[in-house]
Design a protein around this motif. Sequence first.
Motif, mmCIF file in Angstrom:
data_model
loop_
_atom_site.group_PDB
_atom_site.id
_atom_site.type_symbol
_atom_site.label_atom_id
_atom_site.label_comp_id
_atom_site.label_asym_id
_atom_site.label_seq_id
_atom_site.Cartn_x
_atom_site.Cartn_y
_atom_site.Cartn_z
ATOM 1 N N LEU A 24 -3.713 6.544 -11.637
ATOM 2 C CA LEU A 24 -2.818 5.428 -11.338
ATOM 3 C C LEU A 24 -3.085 4.867 -9.946
ATOM 4 O O LEU A 24 -3.208 3.653 -9.764
ATOM 5 C CB LEU A 24 -1.355 5.890 -11.430
ATOM 6 N N VAL A 25 -3.162 5.756 -8.966
ATOM 7 C CA VAL A 25 -3.360 5.318 -7.589
ATOM 8 C C VAL A 25 -4.707 4.628 -7.418
ATOM 9 O O VAL A 25 -4.804 3.551 -6.813
ATOM 10 C CB VAL A 25 -3.244 6.515 -6.620
ATOM 11 N N THR A 26 -5.758 5.221 -7.973
ATOM 12 C CA THR A 26 -7.093 4.636 -7.865
ATOM 13 C C THR A 26 -7.135 3.244 -8.487
ATOM 14 O O THR A 26 -7.700 2.297 -7.911
ATOM 15 C CB THR A 26 -8.137 5.532 -8.542
ATOM 16 N N ARG A 27 -6.534 3.113 -9.656
ATOM 17 C CA ARG A 27 -6.541 1.820 -10.341
ATOM 18 C C ARG A 27 -5.743 0.774 -9.571
ATOM 19 O O ARG A 27 -6.187 -0.374 -9.416
ATOM 20 C CB ARG A 27 -5.964 1.977 -11.751
ATOM 21 N N LYS A 35 0.835 -1.198 0.000
ATOM 22 C CA LYS A 35 0.000 0.000 0.000
ATOM 23 C C LYS A 35 0.876 1.256 0.000
ATOM 24 O O LYS A 35 0.600 2.224 -0.711
ATOM 25 C CB LYS A 35 -0.917 -0.007 1.217
ATOM 26 N N HIS A 36 1.922 1.206 0.795
ATOM 27 C CA HIS A 36 2.835 2.347 0.880
ATOM 28 C C HIS A 36 3.553 2.566 -0.448
ATOM 29 O O HIS A 36 3.792 3.706 -0.849
ATOM 30 C CB HIS A 36 3.847 2.094 1.992
ATOM 31 N N GLN A 37 3.869 1.491 -1.138
ATOM 32 C CA GLN A 37 4.543 1.577 -2.436
ATOM 33 C C GLN A 37 3.723 2.393 -3.429
ATOM 34 O O GLN A 37 4.253 3.273 -4.128
ATOM 35 C CB GLN A 37 4.777 0.163 -2.984
ATOM 36 N N VAL A 38 2.430 2.124 -3.488
ATOM 37 C CA VAL A 38 1.560 2.852 -4.409
ATOM 38 C C VAL A 38 1.525 4.339 -4.065
ATOM 39 O O VAL A 38 1.606 5.204 -4.944
ATOM 40 C CB VAL A 38 0.135 2.263 -4.393
ATOM 41 N N MET A 39 1.440 4.647 -2.778
ATOM 42 C CA MET A 39 1.394 6.041 -2.373
ATOM 43 C C MET A 39 2.723 6.738 -2.613
ATOM 44 O O MET A 39 2.765 7.949 -2.886
ATOM 45 C CB MET A 39 0.996 6.148 -0.896
#
Length: 249
Positions: free
Chosen positions: A224-227, A159-163
């Motif tokens: 990107l984040v939402t997907r 999760k942190h990676q995406v953010m």
Amino acid sequence: MYRERLVGTEVRSESARRLQQLLLDYHDFRHYKADHRLLDSALTVADWQARRLKQTHRDLYQHSGYQGGLEFLLTDLYAPANMTRRDDNIDRVFPKMVKWLPDHLLDTLSGLVELNLITQQLDLELAELLDERDMHARTVTVEHYCEVYRASQKLEQRKHQVMLVADVGQQLDRYVRNRTLGWLLSMSRTPAEMADLSDLHDFLHRGYSAFRKMDKVNVLIDRLVTREQQVMDNILSGHPEPFVLPDDL
């Protein structure tokens, strides 16, 4: 190679200390990974995920205004490969970075290093989980991938990676709007080559050029984040087609 230089550099701000610790962590992990018996499998997992990302976001890749920036964001930053010389050179010039760069740029560099570190740690974990189940990385299927993904002990890091991708992308966008940065990159090409830093310079110039050409970067990053958050939810919930997303995402 340059660990002693990292350790021996005096740092005077929290931003510099954070970057120093992340570079040390990344340096040690890179050397651990280089001797790991599943190194090739981890690289194969990284390639598989890079292809998946391009497929999931193919409409954005096909958009002329986003293609270069997205390629840099998801290839150079999210799924880095063959960057050993670049990473060694960052360690090598660390003493000069903390001496000359302001804290806000050191914070951005920390985000880049942390993203590379987390990405490679997660790739190696998936390779290990595949190996435990006698699944070969070269023939991994969506089902295999989702099975080991759900078995991961590092879901919070994912999760942190995406953010981090979002945060780093937004920070880079702010910096490239400064025309002085482009001038400095152009003027520093020859000195970089003389100092054997051309690979690091090319990385910086490629990122600058890619983001400079993009408009509404915040819109791209939000999508990107939402997907990617939806993909994660799909995998964890056992969705039969986790990478197929609604048209409005």
